[in-house]
Design an enzyme around this catalytic site. Structure first.
Site, PDB file in Angstrom:
ATOM      1  N   ARG A  58       0.778  -1.620   0.129  1.00  0.00           N
ATOM      2  CA  ARG A  58      -0.475  -0.088   0.222  1.00  0.00           C
ATOM      3  C   ARG A  58       1.128   1.287   0.177  1.00  0.00           C
ATOM      4  NH1 ARG A  58      -5.308   0.603   3.916  1.00  0.00           N
ATOM      5  NH2 ARG A  58      -3.798   0.108   5.294  1.00  0.00           N
ATOM      6  N   ASP A  59       2.567   1.376  -0.501  1.00  0.00           N
ATOM      7  CA  ASP A  59       3.099   2.426   0.199  1.00  0.00           C
ATOM      8  C   ASP A  59       4.236   2.521  -0.625  1.00  0.00           C
ATOM      9  OD1 ASP A  59       2.462   5.406   0.921  1.00  0.00           O
ATOM     10  OD2 ASP A  59       4.325   5.094   2.310  1.00  0.00           O
ATOM     11  N   ILE A  60       4.196   1.374  -2.115  1.00  0.00           N
ATOM     12  CA  ILE A  60       5.317   1.061  -2.533  1.00  0.00           C
ATOM     13  C   ILE A  60       5.868   2.664  -2.831  1.00  0.00           C
ATOM     14  CG2 ILE A  60       6.172   0.557  -4.361  1.00  0.00           C
ATOM     15  CD1 ILE A  60       5.913  -1.494  -2.141  1.00  0.00           C
ATOM     16  N   THR A  90       0.635   7.667  -0.655  1.00  0.00           N
ATOM     17  CA  THR A  90       1.895   8.418  -0.456  1.00  0.00           C
ATOM     18  C   THR A  90       1.191   9.206  -2.164  1.00  0.00           C
ATOM     19  OG1 THR A  90       3.170   7.939   0.549  1.00  0.00           O
ATOM     20  CG2 THR A  90       3.401   9.413  -1.144  1.00  0.00           C
TER      21      THR A  90
END
Length: 187
Positions: free
Chosen positions: A29-31, A69
Site C-alpha cells: 500500500r505504500d510502494i 502516498t
C-alpha cells in the site's frame, strides 16, 4: 545512476513484491521510491510495511480506508477504497516512471502540472519519449530496452486495475528485459 543499475533496482523490487504477494498475500500500500532502500552494493530492500494489509486467500480484494502516498496511490483504489494486488502494481509503475525519467512524482516543472503520470503517458503516446528520459538513461540504455521498460511502466499505471499486469508478470518481464540487456540481445 546507469540504466543497468536502474533496471536491476526495478527487477529486484518486483521480485520482492512478487514474493511478498505470493507467499503472504500482503499488499504493501505504500510502494514509492523512498521505501525502496539500497545497500552499499545496490541490493534492494523494500521497507515500511506500517500500512500493509493482508488479503485472505479466498478473497481478491478488501474494502478499506485509503492509505498511501499521493501520486503513488492507485486511482481506482483512491476512488473506491477497494484494495487489490494491482494497487501495488500501479505504485510500482510510478517508481518505474521515476527511474526512467529521473523526475519525481510531484515537481515544480510547469510542463508537469497534471502530474508525472499524465505527462509520461501523453509523451509516450506522442512518440516523444526521448524528450523526458533521464540523461543517463539516454546515454546508457539501448533504445529498444528503454522502450520496453517504458511500455511496462505504462502498462502498470493503467487507470483500470484489470488492465494492469500482475506483479508476477511484471517481475517476469523485467527479468527477461534485464537478461536481454546483459546479453545485448533484442527482446
Amino acid at each position: 545512476m546507469t540504466f543497468e543499475r536502474r533496471l536491476n533496482i526495478a527487477t529486484q523490487t518486483a521480485k520482492a513484491l512478487a514474493h511478498i504477494q505470493s507467499t503472504t498475500q500482503i499488499i504493501h500500500r505504500d510502494i514509492k521510491s523512498s521505501n525502496i532502500l539500497l545497500t552499499d552494493d545496490y541490493t534492494v530492500k523494500v521497507s515500511d510495511f506500517g500500512i500493509s494489509r493482508f488479503i485472505p486467500l479466498d478473497q481478491t480484494h478488501i474494502q478499506t480506508l485509503v492509505h498511501g502516498t499521493l501520486g503513488y496511490i492507485d486511482p481506482e483504489y483512491f476512488r473506491s477504497g477497494i484494495l487489490t494486488e494491482k494497487s501495488d502494481v500501479y505504485s510500482f509503475g510510478m517508481v518505474l516512471v521515476e527511474l526512467i525519467t529521473g523526475r519525481k512524482v510531484f515537481s515544480n516543472d510547469e510542463t508537469e502540472n497534471l502530474g508525472l503520470v499524465v505527462f509520461f503517458v501523453s509523451t509516450l503516446e506522442s512518440y516523444c519519449l526521448i524528450e523526458i528520459l533521464d540523461d543517463q538513461v539516454k546515454k546508457d540504455g539501448i533504445s529498444n530496452d528503454i522502450k520496453c521498460l517504458a511500455k511496462l511502466a505504462k502498462d502498470c499505471i493503467e487507470l483500470e486495475g484489470k488492465k494492469r499486469p500482475s506483479i508476477m508478470e511484471v517481475k517476469e518481464r523485467l527479468e527477461e528485459l534485464r537478461q536481454c540487456f546483459i546479453n545485448k540481445e533484442f527482446c
